[in-house]
Write a protein that holds these residues in place. Structure first.
Motif, PDB file in Angstrom:
ATOM      1  N   LYS A 267       0.805  -1.301   0.007  1.00  0.00           N
ATOM      2  CA  LYS A 267      -0.078  -0.051   0.064  1.00  0.00           C
ATOM      3  C   LYS A 267       0.937   1.164  -0.069  1.00  0.00           C
ATOM      4  CE  LYS A 267      -3.582  -2.660   0.400  1.00  0.00           C
ATOM      5  NZ  LYS A 267      -4.396  -3.350  -0.478  1.00  0.00           N
ATOM      6  N   ILE A 268       0.709   2.171  -0.610  1.00  0.00           N
ATOM      7  CA  ILE A 268       1.328   3.517  -0.857  1.00  0.00           C
ATOM      8  C   ILE A 268       0.218   4.616  -0.856  1.00  0.00           C
ATOM      9  CG2 ILE A 268       1.125   3.651  -3.492  1.00  0.00           C
ATOM     10  CD1 ILE A 268       3.915   4.742  -3.539  1.00  0.00           C
ATOM     11  N   SER A 269       0.672   5.608   0.121  1.00  0.00           N
ATOM     12  CA  SER A 269      -0.139   6.923   0.200  1.00  0.00           C
ATOM     13  C   SER A 269       0.713   7.916   0.772  1.00  0.00           C
ATOM     14  CB  SER A 269      -0.946   6.431   1.507  1.00  0.00           C
ATOM     15  OG  SER A 269      -1.602   7.679   2.055  1.00  0.00           O
ATOM     16  N   ARG A 270       0.254   9.175   0.435  1.00  0.00           N
ATOM     17  CA  ARG A 270       0.736  10.369   0.948  1.00  0.00           C
ATOM     18  C   ARG A 270       0.827  10.789   2.524  1.00  0.00           C
ATOM     19  NH1 ARG A 270      -1.109  11.787  -4.312  1.00  0.00           N
ATOM     20  NH2 ARG A 270       0.509  12.265  -5.855  1.00  0.00           N
ATOM     21  N   GLU A 271      -0.168   9.785   3.097  1.00  0.00           N
ATOM     22  CA  GLU A 271      -0.410  10.240   4.527  1.00  0.00           C
ATOM     23  C   GLU A 271       0.038   8.862   5.575  1.00  0.00           C
ATOM     24  OE1 GLU A 271      -2.292  12.816   5.380  1.00  0.00           O
ATOM     25  OE2 GLU A 271      -2.376  13.269   3.186  1.00  0.00           O
ATOM     26  N   GLY A 275       1.817   1.542  11.115  1.00  0.00           N
ATOM     27  CA  GLY A 275       2.861   0.440  10.716  1.00  0.00           C
ATOM     28  C   GLY A 275       3.321   0.999   9.433  1.00  0.00           C
ATOM     29  N   SER A 276       3.569   2.224   9.221  1.00  0.00           N
ATOM     30  CA  SER A 276       3.959   2.666   7.910  1.00  0.00           C
ATOM     31  C   SER A 276       5.310   3.095   7.829  1.00  0.00           C
ATOM     32  CB  SER A 276       3.070   3.868   6.933  1.00  0.00           C
ATOM     33  OG  SER A 276       3.193   4.985   8.002  1.00  0.00           O
ATOM     34  N   VAL A 277       6.164   3.186   6.845  1.00  0.00           N
ATOM     35  CA  VAL A 277       7.540   3.459   6.761  1.00  0.00           C
ATOM     36  C   VAL A 277       7.569   4.501   5.497  1.00  0.00           C
ATOM     37  CG1 VAL A 277       7.986   1.583   5.080  1.00  0.00           C
ATOM     38  CG2 VAL A 277      10.052   2.714   6.678  1.00  0.00           C
ATOM     39  N   HIS A 278       8.535   5.532   5.793  1.00  0.00           N
ATOM     40  CA  HIS A 278       8.520   6.626   4.766  1.00  0.00           C
ATOM     41  C   HIS A 278       9.668   6.430   4.001  1.00  0.00           C
ATOM     42  CE1 HIS A 278       9.869  10.859   3.142  1.00  0.00           C
ATOM     43  NE2 HIS A 278       8.548  11.249   3.408  1.00  0.00           N
ATOM     44  N   GLY A 279       9.376   6.795   2.473  1.00  0.00           N
ATOM     45  CA  GLY A 279      10.523   6.765   1.407  1.00  0.00           C
ATOM     46  C   GLY A 279      10.100   7.596   0.521  1.00  0.00           C
ATOM     47  N   THR A 280      11.067   7.560  -0.536  1.00  0.00           N
ATOM     48  CA  THR A 280      11.040   8.519  -1.742  1.00  0.00           C
ATOM     49  C   THR A 280      10.935   7.895  -2.987  1.00  0.00           C
ATOM     50  OG1 THR A 280      12.521  10.025  -0.641  1.00  0.00           O
ATOM     51  CG2 THR A 280      12.190  10.246  -2.816  1.00  0.00           C
ATOM     52  N   ASN A 320      -1.655  10.309  -9.216  1.00  0.00           N
ATOM     53  CA  ASN A 320      -0.799  11.087  -9.810  1.00  0.00           C
ATOM     54  C   ASN A 320       0.667  11.527  -9.002  1.00  0.00           C
ATOM     55  OD1 ASN A 320       0.194  12.597 -12.038  1.00  0.00           O
ATOM     56  ND2 ASN A 320      -0.559  14.654 -10.702  1.00  0.00           N
ATOM     57  N   PHE A 321       1.032  10.167  -8.488  1.00  0.00           N
ATOM     58  CA  PHE A 321       2.328   9.992  -7.875  1.00  0.00           C
ATOM     59  C   PHE A 321       3.607  10.665  -8.730  1.00  0.00           C
ATOM     60  CE2 PHE A 321       0.144   6.969  -5.053  1.00  0.00           C
ATOM     61  CZ  PHE A 321       0.343   7.645  -4.017  1.00  0.00           C
ATOM     62  N   GLN A 322       4.398  11.306  -8.255  1.00  0.00           N
ATOM     63  CA  GLN A 322       5.782  12.000  -9.097  1.00  0.00           C
ATOM     64  C   GLN A 322       7.062  11.437  -8.346  1.00  0.00           C
ATOM     65  OE1 GLN A 322       5.100  13.832 -11.677  1.00  0.00           O
ATOM     66  NE2 GLN A 322       2.880  13.595 -11.324  1.00  0.00           N
ATOM     67  N   GLU A 323       7.938  11.247  -9.533  1.00  0.00           N
ATOM     68  CA  GLU A 323       9.169  10.757  -8.921  1.00  0.00           C
ATOM     69  C   GLU A 323       9.806  11.786  -7.991  1.00  0.00           C
ATOM     70  OE1 GLU A 323      11.933  10.003 -12.094  1.00  0.00           O
ATOM     71  OE2 GLU A 323      10.446   8.519 -13.020  1.00  0.00           O
ATOM     72  N   GLY A 324      10.691  11.557  -6.875  1.00  0.00           N
ATOM     73  CA  GLY A 324      11.130  12.527  -5.942  1.00  0.00           C
ATOM     74  C   GLY A 324      10.221  12.499  -4.824  1.00  0.00           C
ATOM     75  N   GLU A 325       8.917  12.208  -4.940  1.00  0.00           N
ATOM     76  CA  GLU A 325       7.871  12.667  -4.022  1.00  0.00           C
ATOM     77  C   GLU A 325       7.997  11.761  -2.774  1.00  0.00           C
ATOM     78  OE1 GLU A 325       2.875  12.993  -3.663  1.00  0.00           O
ATOM     79  OE2 GLU A 325       4.057  12.430  -5.422  1.00  0.00           O
ATOM     80  N   GLY A 326       7.833  12.252  -1.534  1.00  0.00           N
ATOM     81  CA  GLY A 326       7.919  11.442  -0.369  1.00  0.00           C
ATOM     82  C   GLY A 326       6.509  10.766   0.072  1.00  0.00           C
ATOM     83  N   VAL A 327       6.543   9.264   0.176  1.00  0.00           N
ATOM     84  CA  VAL A 327       5.278   8.814   0.368  1.00  0.00           C
ATOM     85  C   VAL A 327       5.487   7.811   1.687  1.00  0.00           C
ATOM     86  CG1 VAL A 327       4.790   8.800  -2.040  1.00  0.00           C
ATOM     87  CG2 VAL A 327       6.060   6.875  -1.253  1.00  0.00           C
ATOM     88  N   TYR A 328       4.472   7.252   1.971  1.00  0.00           N
ATOM     89  CA  TYR A 328       4.562   6.151   2.985  1.00  0.00           C
ATOM     90  C   TYR A 328       4.111   4.756   2.565  1.00  0.00           C
ATOM     91  CZ  TYR A 328       4.883  10.078   6.426  1.00  0.00           C
ATOM     92  OH  TYR A 328       5.410  11.167   6.896  1.00  0.00           O
TER      93      TYR A 328
END
Length: 352
Positions: A267-271, A275-280, A320-328
């Motif tokens: 699962k990928i989200s901006r929020e 139990g989530s982990v942050h990445g780029t 509409n995710f973008q390269e370089g964007e931070g997500v969880y």
């Protein structure tokens, strides 16, 4: 179902090189079985032993209750189709199919009836008079299939039959082979290294590696419940999460294990979620009906790792995710697989 073919403790050694190591299999009457594995794993060797083209160093091969280990191919009633079409270039398509029947001294009218029926079955009735050089690759392979079926074998053996064809023809022939196999209820064993072929064609997949059988099961069983990290990695795409790395501490997985999850389950989200982990987002790759999103996760105490998430194209366009964007990223526990820690950290960095 009665057992149609039995492989019992079979090994094959070539000049001290072990090609098969104590293989045991039972193949039921009417089954479509795919022998799947990387090059050199022993799958073609096993097919040759079943066909009688070679003899095992140890072990037995049974058809029903009959021991056929030492019998020649002519006494096993197999039809065989190879990757190379192996058609006689000077004979018409019709004569290529009729060749084995003429050798059996069958009456001409019976040959004609059987060959005509086979050309109807492979949908090439208008090409009977053509030479192989006048046929496309897909048409030649259809003729090779008809020739393999002409003598009404008990088994059909297919050795990488589609690998020399282009993608569209391959898909068409997959369907044709499956249709004919079901129509004839013919026990079929196919060697392939193509996981898509195995998943779409087989009733049962036998995964091989390094001369042994790793796992046997239906396509869904092999995909959903792989018995080892090798099978999980070989069938489809998968993420391996090495829980010894501190990057995964927040997810609460047991230490010293390899947690695996298919990209479509991530699962990928901006929020931020529980139990989530942050990445780029490192990369977004268009793959037709879905996008593969590569997320780079870093930690001060260890090197970075990559995780792949597959999103249906409609969902991906809406987000509409973008390269370089931070997500969880969230890793649903009920969608994960667990293996002993036998995969190195590099498994997390390789792209599929």
């Amino acid at each position: 179902m009665s057992v149609s073919l039995k492989i019992e403790n079979v090994s094959k050694v070539y000049n001290k090189n072990i090609a098969l190591n104590n293989v045991n299999l039972e193949i039921q009457a009417g089954e479509f079985v795919c022998l799947l594995g990387p090059s050199g794993c022993g799958k073609s060797t096993l097919l040759r032993l079943i066909a009688g083209l070679d003899k095992p160093t140890r072990g037995k091969i049974y058809i029903g209750e009959r021991d056929v280990t030492d019998l020649p191919p002519s006494r096993r009633n197999f039809g065989i189709m190879f990757q190379s079409y192996a058609l006689f270039p000077n004979l018409s398509a019709y004569e290529n199919v009729a060749y084995g029947l003429r050798n059996r001294k069958i009456k001409n009218r019976d040959i004609e009836a059987r060959v005509d029926r086979l050309f109807d079955m492979i949908k090439l009735s208008n090409a009977k008079k053509r030479l192989p050089s006048q046929l496309s690759g897909g048409e030649q392979q259809r003729v090779a299939l008809a020739r393999a079926l002409a003598t009404e074998p008990d088994f059909l053996l297919l050795d990488e039959p589609l690998s020399a064809l282009d993608a569209k023809v391959r898909i068409t022939l997959r369907k044709e082979i499956c249709r004919i196999q079901r129509e004839l209820n013919l026990t079929t064993i196919m060697v392939t290294h193509d996981q898509d072929e195995a998943l779409t064609m087989a009733d049962r997949i036998i995964v091989m590696n390094k001369a042994v059988v790793m796992q046997s099961g239906t396509p869904q069983q092999i995909y959903d419940s792989p018995g080892s990290s090798f099978v999980a990695d070989f069938i489809g795409s998968i993420n391996f999460l090495d829980t010894s790395l501190p990057v995964w501490d927040s997810l609460g997985f047991p230490k010293g294990k390899i947690i695996a999850i298919r990209p479509e389950k991530v699962k990928i989200s901006r929020e931020r979620g529980t139990g989530s982990v942050h990445g780029t987002i490192e990369d977004i790759e268009f793959r037709g009906f879905y996008d593969r999103i590569t997320v780079k996760i870093s930690h001060v105490l260890c090197d970075y790792v990559f995780v792949y998430a597959d999103l249906p194209i409609s969902t991906a366009r809406g987000q509409n995710f973008q390269e370089g964007e931070g997500v969880y990223l969230s890793i649903p526990r009920d969608e994960t697989l667990q293996f002993e820690s036998e995969t190195t950290n590099m498994a997390e960095r390789k792209k599929k």
